[in-house]
Design an enzyme around this catalytic site. Sequence first.
Site, short mmCIF file in Angstrom:
data_model
loop_
_atom_site.label_atom_id
_atom_site.label_comp_id
_atom_site.label_asym_id
_atom_site.label_seq_id
_atom_site.Cartn_x
_atom_site.Cartn_y
_atom_site.Cartn_z
CD GLU A 190 -2.93 -1.39 1.82
OE1 GLU A 190 -4.28 -1.84 1.79
OE2 GLU A 190 -2.46 -1.22 3.40
CG HIS A 447 -15.92 -7.88 5.79
ND1 HIS A 447 -15.18 -6.63 7.23
CD2 HIS A 447 -14.62 -7.48 5.16
CE1 HIS A 447 -14.28 -6.69 7.16
NE2 HIS A 447 -13.90 -6.46 5.99
CG HIS A 448 -14.41 -13.85 6.52
ND1 HIS A 448 -14.72 -15.21 5.91
CD2 HIS A 448 -15.81 -14.14 6.90
CE1 HIS A 448 -15.30 -15.47 6.25
NE2 HIS A 448 -16.45 -14.90 6.53
CD GLU A 449 -8.89 -7.00 8.65
OE1 GLU A 449 -8.97 -6.45 6.92
OE2 GLU A 449 -7.88 -7.84 8.47
CG HIS A 517 -9.28 -5.25 0.28
ND1 HIS A 517 -9.83 -3.39 0.48
CD2 HIS A 517 -9.89 -5.81 0.04
CE1 HIS A 517 -10.31 -4.00 -0.23
NE2 HIS A 517 -10.66 -4.62 0.19
CD GLU A 518 -6.00 -4.96 3.69
OE1 GLU A 518 -6.55 -5.83 4.36
OE2 GLU A 518 -5.87 -4.08 3.42
CD GLU A 536 -6.76 -2.42 0.06
OE1 GLU A 536 -6.12 -3.29 0.82
OE2 GLU A 536 -7.54 -1.21 -0.18
CD GLU A 542 -7.76 0.61 3.20
OE1 GLU A 542 -8.10 0.64 4.31
OE2 GLU A 542 -7.37 -0.32 2.55
#
Length: 782
Positions: A190, A447-449, A517-518, A536, A542
């Site tokens: 990022e 959503h799974h963070e 993401h990440e 992402e 963001e």
Amino acid sequence: MKKILLTLLLLTTAFCAKGQTAHESVKSPDGRMEATFLLLDGCPHYQLTRDGKPVVALSQMGFLLEWRDDLAHAFVLKEVQRSNFDEVWHPVLGEEANISNHYNEMLITLEQPVGSIESMDHSTETRPTVMQIRFRLYDDGLGFRYEFPMRYNGIDNALVCFWFKEELTQFVMTGDHTAWWIPGDYDTQEYNYTESRLSQIDSLWEKSHEHGGWPWTDFSRTGVQTALQMRTDDGLYINIHEAATLDYPTMHLNLDPKTFTFRAWLCPDAAGYKGRMQAPCHTPWRTIMVCDKATDALRSRLILNLNDPCALDDVSWIHPVKYMGVWWEMISGKSTWNYTNDFPSVKLNPEPGNSQSSILNSQFTDFAHAKPNGTHGANNANVRRYIDFAARHGFDALLIEGWNIGWEDWYGKQKDFVFDFLTPYPDFDLPALNKYAHEKGIRLIMHHESSASTVNYERWMEKAYNLMNQYGYDAVKSGYVGTIIPFAEGHYSQPINNHYHYAIVEAAKHHIMVNAHEAVRPTGLYRTWPNMIGNESAMGTEFRERIHPGHTTILPFTRLQGGPMDYTPGIFEPDMGKIVPWGKKMQHTICNQLGLYVTFYSPLQMAADFPEHYEPYLDAFQFIKDVAVDWDTSIYLYAEPGDYIVTARKPKVSSLNKAAEGVGELPDGKKNVISNASRYVYAIPDTVSIFNFQFSIPKDTWYIGGITDENAREFAIKLDFLQPGKTYDAIIYADAADASGLPGDDYNPQAYTITKKKVTSKTTLKLRMAPCGGFAVSIRER
Ligand code: NOJ
Ligand code: CA
């Protein structure tokens, strides 16, 4: 140039013991490119030319190994096999319906004969070591990879289980090229891109980290990530990346600025190894794309072509997704992911739902009796508000973050058991909200963070995917923010790359599409696993005002070479100071955001802003509603990394229909819904139902998008891709004359004009973009 080649040759020869010398070449189908494998005194090398001029000068190949001699010297050439291949294949979702995969191949078999090298287990005393190098040369680039057979010519390979200490692959550049790069890092991608000469990378290293992501784990002041886009002074566009990275660490590059030599720099595992191999096996492809024009780099399918065909028999459940989200509220600071401010720390019940859990029950955080903080975004009323808006405007899906318990201390605490991915907060009625959404033709996106605790995510994954199946969620956004657990692993080491892949494979079994993401930046694996619907894996929206102008004109050359990006565009209120006191101004106009829906390829595309930010601009929002996200044909009209991109695309009707009908097959009933993009392509009015859609004939439709950096620009766009003799209606969304997305006295990001025009294949549109601006055009046959 000659001097560099000579010095390198001398250096390599000094390094190599006396051995065999040989060279073998392969040409691209059009004959312009030539890749040569050279064995110099037993040491493997390659070089690449285009039209006879060097693109990659003589470069070393091979590996340093644990417990035995290296795979870089004492080789003899055993065999050269040549073949060619020409096919057209059809991606499930993609930038075009038909992809040509045409290459010439050369497979080199090398052997370190018995007695030529040493190993601690003495295996090399009785068996030869065999390494193969497979070259595939396309008109637009080279891919090569190392292969390790279990047996060659009936004799067992001395390599069985072996560990890499270093991959020695070099990419020797022929000059001080201009490059668009982000710093090499084991944990984050990022970053804003830096444009500089190769020789300037070292001095710009500190600056390249400004406003970037977290955590940083650098390895060298001249380390950069791939895909690395370069331009030579002769105007050649060279891009170094990798394809099909599976069961292997990610490749970064480390530059020797004196010789312009990049060397592969693999992300090590916790023990420092850079690949644990077991024959038969191979590395990912190392890729060097070479194009005469920047637009050709966007057109290249090199990375995808080097990946394996689709691994799934049934892909009927995979469809494009245009979505909104209860998301920007948390990113902007308007609301929170967490439900309460009561707890400085959260302990979750390992047996969710079982209040009689035998495991020290009293210590678990009791959300049922916690005081709501009043800022929790994922509450029933707010989610319903978003469902209503998304349904009214013909979207497919809605993402909701902060629905599950644990967000009170999810960030930066390095907690192993950070979420269970199963238990909603008290104010999120999961069954009722899904039912409400489905009745309106909207799917909820899960959503799974993971908070980078991959061990915990794997622990709960099967249950979490089952829950999704139970309620009709067919897509998940996962996240990997923070320090990886297991500790000391980086985000892109071999074991963690294996985790991301495991999540995809398991999701496919549950018919779930994944948007991580990440996670590691993609390398074309979505050809094989088309349920990898997005990623992402770069600096996305963001980052708000920290994103530099021009960032989005670079990403399609770099990050998107490996696969679609969930950039989350569509911010219509770019002045974040209007939402929270600490907010700053984002650097784009509304029309720039519209342009992104066409210039960025993603079959999963978000309209990221709040409903209330779209309400005042519904005429411009119409473009986001109408645009498709999966394509039959893409034409790259103008492009220059860091400056501008103008792209035209024609939607793929079959997947458009799938998206429209996808929400119809839910466990709680079939709905009469039709997505707005389908309405547009079929020219169906808002009031008409799906039954009319089934009997309608699609119109020839095109969308054009343009984006620019801080400079205003004007382009003449010939519509010669339209069908001759037909008349079309065009709707042109353009920056107003006084628009500007550049913060300062002239900041005026929301000024646009919408013009309707009759056009034909003979029309040329003149379109201007404001600083940090863009444009969008939808064109439909009458
Ligand atoms: C970072 C992701 O990129 C962002 O989209 C998400 O909202 C947060 N993590 C929380 O999961
Ligand atoms: Ca992110």
